[in-house]
Each structure stands twice: as C-alpha cells, then as structure tokens.
Write a protein that holds these residues in place. Structure first.
Motif, mmCIF file in Angstrom:
data_model
loop_
_atom_site.group_PDB
_atom_site.id
_atom_site.type_symbol
_atom_site.label_atom_id
_atom_site.label_comp_id
_atom_site.label_asym_id
_atom_site.label_seq_id
_atom_site.Cartn_x
_atom_site.Cartn_y
_atom_site.Cartn_z
ATOM 1 N N GLU A 1 -6.925 12.927 2.854
ATOM 2 C CA GLU A 1 -5.790 12.022 2.767
ATOM 3 C C GLU A 1 -4.576 12.679 3.429
ATOM 4 O O GLU A 1 -4.510 13.907 3.525
ATOM 5 C CB GLU A 1 -5.472 11.713 1.294
ATOM 6 C CG GLU A 1 -6.639 11.120 0.521
ATOM 7 C CD GLU A 1 -6.365 11.060 -0.967
ATOM 8 O OE1 GLU A 1 -5.224 11.392 -1.369
ATOM 9 O OE2 GLU A 1 -7.269 10.690 -1.727
ATOM 10 N N PRO A 2 -3.614 11.877 3.871
ATOM 11 C CA PRO A 2 -2.426 12.475 4.494
ATOM 12 C C PRO A 2 -1.545 13.154 3.451
ATOM 13 O O PRO A 2 -1.381 12.663 2.331
ATOM 14 C CB PRO A 2 -1.714 11.271 5.118
ATOM 15 C CG PRO A 2 -2.166 10.100 4.301
ATOM 16 C CD PRO A 2 -3.591 10.408 3.913
ATOM 17 N N SER A 3 -0.985 14.290 3.822
ATOM 18 C CA SER A 3 0.029 14.939 3.002
ATOM 19 C C SER A 3 1.397 14.515 3.524
ATOM 20 O O SER A 3 1.595 14.382 4.739
ATOM 21 C CB SER A 3 -0.100 16.464 3.070
ATOM 22 O OG SER A 3 -1.318 16.896 2.499
ATOM 23 N N GLY A 4 2.323 14.297 2.600
ATOM 24 C CA GLY A 4 3.647 13.898 3.050
ATOM 25 C C GLY A 4 4.434 13.200 1.975
ATOM 26 O O GLY A 4 4.158 13.342 0.774
ATOM 27 N N LEU A 5 5.414 12.407 2.425
ATOM 28 C CA LEU A 5 6.396 11.826 1.513
ATOM 29 C C LEU A 5 6.823 10.457 2.032
ATOM 30 O O LEU A 5 6.978 10.259 3.238
ATOM 31 C CB LEU A 5 7.610 12.765 1.419
ATOM 32 C CG LEU A 5 8.702 12.465 0.402
ATOM 33 C CD1 LEU A 5 8.147 12.590 -1.018
ATOM 34 C CD2 LEU A 5 9.863 13.443 0.584
ATOM 35 N N CYS B 1 6.938 8.467 -3.087
ATOM 36 C CA CYS B 1 5.513 8.767 -3.204
ATOM 37 C C CYS B 1 5.273 10.082 -2.474
ATOM 38 O O CYS B 1 5.599 10.197 -1.287
ATOM 39 C CB CYS B 1 4.660 7.670 -2.571
ATOM 40 S SG CYS B 1 4.894 6.033 -3.271
ATOM 41 N N GLY B 2 4.747 11.051 -3.163
ATOM 42 C CA GLY B 2 4.453 12.340 -2.548
ATOM 43 C C GLY B 2 2.991 12.685 -2.708
ATOM 44 O O GLY B 2 2.437 12.575 -3.810
ATOM 45 N N ASN B 3 2.356 13.116 -1.626
ATOM 46 C CA ASN B 3 0.922 13.421 -1.679
ATOM 47 C C ASN B 3 0.654 14.805 -1.091
ATOM 48 O O ASN B 3 1.361 15.274 -0.199
ATOM 49 C CB ASN B 3 0.109 12.381 -0.907
ATOM 50 C CG ASN B 3 -1.356 12.434 -1.264
ATOM 51 O OD1 ASN B 3 -1.720 12.456 -2.438
ATOM 52 N ND2 ASN B 3 -2.229 12.438 -0.270
ATOM 53 N N SER B 4 -0.400 15.436 -1.614
ATOM 54 C CA SER B 4 -0.790 16.764 -1.148
ATOM 55 C C SER B 4 -2.305 16.835 -1.034
ATOM 56 O O SER B 4 -3.017 16.636 -2.014
ATOM 57 C CB SER B 4 -0.287 17.840 -2.122
ATOM 58 O OG SER B 4 -0.733 19.123 -1.720
ATOM 59 N N ASP B 5 -2.766 17.080 0.179
ATOM 60 C CA ASP B 5 -4.197 17.308 0.417
ATOM 61 C C ASP B 5 -4.325 18.312 1.559
ATOM 62 O O ASP B 5 -5.020 18.081 2.543
ATOM 63 C CB ASP B 5 -4.909 15.996 0.751
ATOM 64 C CG ASP B 5 -6.423 16.129 0.680
ATOM 65 O OD1 ASP B 5 -6.913 17.131 0.122
ATOM 66 O OD2 ASP B 5 -7.130 15.250 1.202
ATOM 67 N N VAL B 6 -3.624 19.447 1.422
ATOM 68 C CA VAL B 6 -3.556 20.423 2.507
ATOM 69 C C VAL B 6 -4.859 21.189 2.684
ATOM 70 O O VAL B 6 -5.060 21.834 3.714
ATOM 71 C CB VAL B 6 -2.402 21.411 2.283
ATOM 72 C CG1 VAL B 6 -1.065 20.695 2.308
ATOM 73 C CG2 VAL B 6 -2.565 22.156 0.952
ATOM 74 N N LEU B 7 -5.752 21.115 1.704
ATOM 75 C CA LEU B 7 -7.000 21.854 1.801
ATOM 76 C C LEU B 7 -8.112 20.993 2.396
ATOM 77 O O LEU B 7 -8.659 21.305 3.447
ATOM 78 C CB LEU B 7 -7.412 22.379 0.424
ATOM 79 C CG LEU B 7 -8.542 23.409 0.400
ATOM 80 C CD1 LEU B 7 -8.172 24.633 1.234
ATOM 81 C CD2 LEU B 7 -8.868 23.819 -1.034
ATOM 82 N N GLN C 1 0.843 -1.203 0.000
ATOM 83 C CA GLN C 1 0.000 0.000 0.000
ATOM 84 C C GLN C 1 0.874 1.247 0.000
ATOM 85 O O GLN C 1 1.829 1.361 0.771
ATOM 86 C CB GLN C 1 -0.919 0.000 1.222
ATOM 87 C CG GLN C 1 -1.870 1.195 1.276
ATOM 88 C CD GLN C 1 -2.859 1.096 2.428
ATOM 89 O OE1 GLN C 1 -3.277 0.009 2.805
ATOM 90 N NE2 GLN C 1 -3.241 2.239 2.973
ATOM 91 N N LEU C 2 0.520 2.196 -0.883
ATOM 92 C CA LEU C 2 1.264 3.434 -1.023
ATOM 93 C C LEU C 2 0.360 4.619 -0.724
ATOM 94 O O LEU C 2 -0.843 4.569 -0.976
ATOM 95 C CB LEU C 2 1.810 3.586 -2.445
ATOM 96 C CG LEU C 2 2.560 2.393 -3.053
ATOM 97 C CD1 LEU C 2 2.945 2.710 -4.490
ATOM 98 C CD2 LEU C 2 3.788 2.052 -2.228
ATOM 99 N N MET C 3 0.949 5.720 -0.261
ATOM 100 C CA MET C 3 0.165 6.934 -0.023
ATOM 101 C C MET C 3 -0.106 7.714 -1.307
ATOM 102 O O MET C 3 -1.024 8.528 -1.359
ATOM 103 C CB MET C 3 0.849 7.853 1.001
ATOM 104 C CG MET C 3 2.047 8.582 0.485
ATOM 105 S SD MET C 3 2.434 10.123 1.431
ATOM 106 C CE MET C 3 2.390 9.582 3.123
#
Length: 245
Positions: free
Chosen positions: A185-189, A175-181, A159-161
C-alpha cells in the motif's frame, strides 16, 4: 646566514577516518514534506509523552505486532458482527451483501467476492461517524486494501488511503498510512476538508516514510509516528507537522 635545516624524523602519517555526521543529519531528508510546488512543510521532532496523551479515535487500532495477531486481525467477520449489532437498522448484512440505506438516496449494496485472484474484494463495516454523517468501511483486496466513507444522506462514496482522524473542530480530517516494509500500500498523508457537502481532498502526498496513527494537537497541527529506514531496519520517531495553514 640561514641555519642549516635539520632532517625531520621519519614519522609515519596515519590517515584519519572520514568524519561521521551525527545521526540527526542523516535524517534530514525526513524533515520536509513538499505540499505544492514552491511550498514545503517542515516536520519537527516531538515528545512521545505529549503524543501519547493526545486522544486517538476508537476506530483506529494498532497494526498487528506478531503473526498470531495478524491472523486474528485478518479474520474481520467476527468484529463486523459486533459492529453491526450496534449499528442502526439502516446498516445490515445479508450473506455476502452489505446494505447501507442513506436518508436521501437509493440503497447502497456492496457485494463481497471471495475469488482467489486479483478480483477478490470484501467490504467490512467498521462504524458510523455521526459527527461527519458518514459510514466507515474497510475494503480488503487480494493484496492490500483501502478505506471507504459512505455518506449517510447521499450514499456518495469517498476512498481513503487510511483511517480518518477528525480535527477537534470537525472541519478537517487526516489519513496517514505506513507500509515502508512490504509496500503493498502507499505510504503517505492526506488532508481532507469537511466544510463542503461532502469530504473534499485538499492535498495528498506519497512519501518514502510512513505516517502511523496521526493525532491532532490542535485544529491545525498533528503529531504522528514517522516510520523510516535507518541502519537496514525500520525505525520510528514521533514528529509534529502543521497541515492546515
């Protein structure tokens, strides 16, 4: 004798406004990533033209910029049919079931559940990643979701973010994710190693800022769009981070 002190003119004293630090100092909390206790990774500004010249994986697509784009983005069934048409006979869909047939393990069956509650789940086949011998899937939940690698040999699931971006030498991926608004989902790396028989998570950090579309500058360093709150809105800048020692 001392000269007599003359009376001072009655000049009003105007209070000066508090000094306003340059914007760069308001962003200093975005310049570090605590990887492990006692180790801090530095994040540096990078040039957007350099970032835009770096290759991006075909399976990494930009997030929708409008409500209309989001509606078409959420209707993933048509895109999955196109991907399945290009897949090998080891990947097939029958109704709500996605069939994946590893070379050295039993068939993996993933069943969609279209429930109108938190039990809702849908497995979307995205593509095959032959360089790392994995199938890539997107898992849609009632709110949010994640990504899944299925090993083409063993059927092992990872499983990946966010979508994986593989280093040029094939030894790591991020894997980099952005959901700051919305914060569904978690934001991070995440940093993963591909040196072993299966992907191995080296480290993962959830952050107050978002990491959008990381791209490898070399086998150790990535550039990415860093999303963050500034002046009551989400802003973005391109930054550089060495993720592999």
């Amino acid at each position: 004798m001392q000269p007599a002190e003359k009376p001072r003119p009655n000049v009003p004293v105007v209070a000066l406004p508090a000094p306003k630090p340059p914007r760069i100092y308001r962003l200093e909390h975005l310049d570090t990533l605590v990887q492990l206790p006692g180790r801090v990774l530095r994040i540096y500004p990078a040039a957007r033209p350099v970032y835009e010249r770096l290759p991006a994986p075909a399976w990494v697509v930009a997030k929708p910029a409008s409500a209309e784009e989001e509606d078409s983005f959420l209707d993933f069934t048509a895109e999955e049919r196109r991907q399945l048409a290009k897949a090998s006979v080891r990947v097939q869909r029958t109704g709500r079931t996605l069939h994946l047939r590893p070379t050295a393990a039993r068939e993996v069956r993933l069943l969609n559940n279209p429930a109108e509650d938190e039990n809702n789940v849908a497995y979307e086949y995205l593509t095959a990643l032959p360089d790392i011998r994995q199938w890539l899937l997107s898992v849609h939940l009632y709110e949010g979701g994640y990504y899944l690698l299925v090993d083409q040999r063993t059927g092992r699931r990872t499983q990946l973010m966010a979508l994986p971006v593989i280093a040029p030498d094939g030894r790591h991926f991020v894997c980099g994710n952005s959901d700051v608004l919305a914060r569904f989902e978690p934001s991070g790396l995440q940093l993963w190693s591909l040196d072993d028989a299966a992907p191995r998570l080296l480290w993962e950090r959830q952050t107050e800022w978002g990491c959008t579309q990381p791209r490898w500058l070399d086998n150790k360093t990535i550039l990415f769009e860093q999303d963050f709150f500034d002046k009551g809105d989400v802003d973005t800048r391109v930054v550089r981070l060495q993720v592999v020692p």
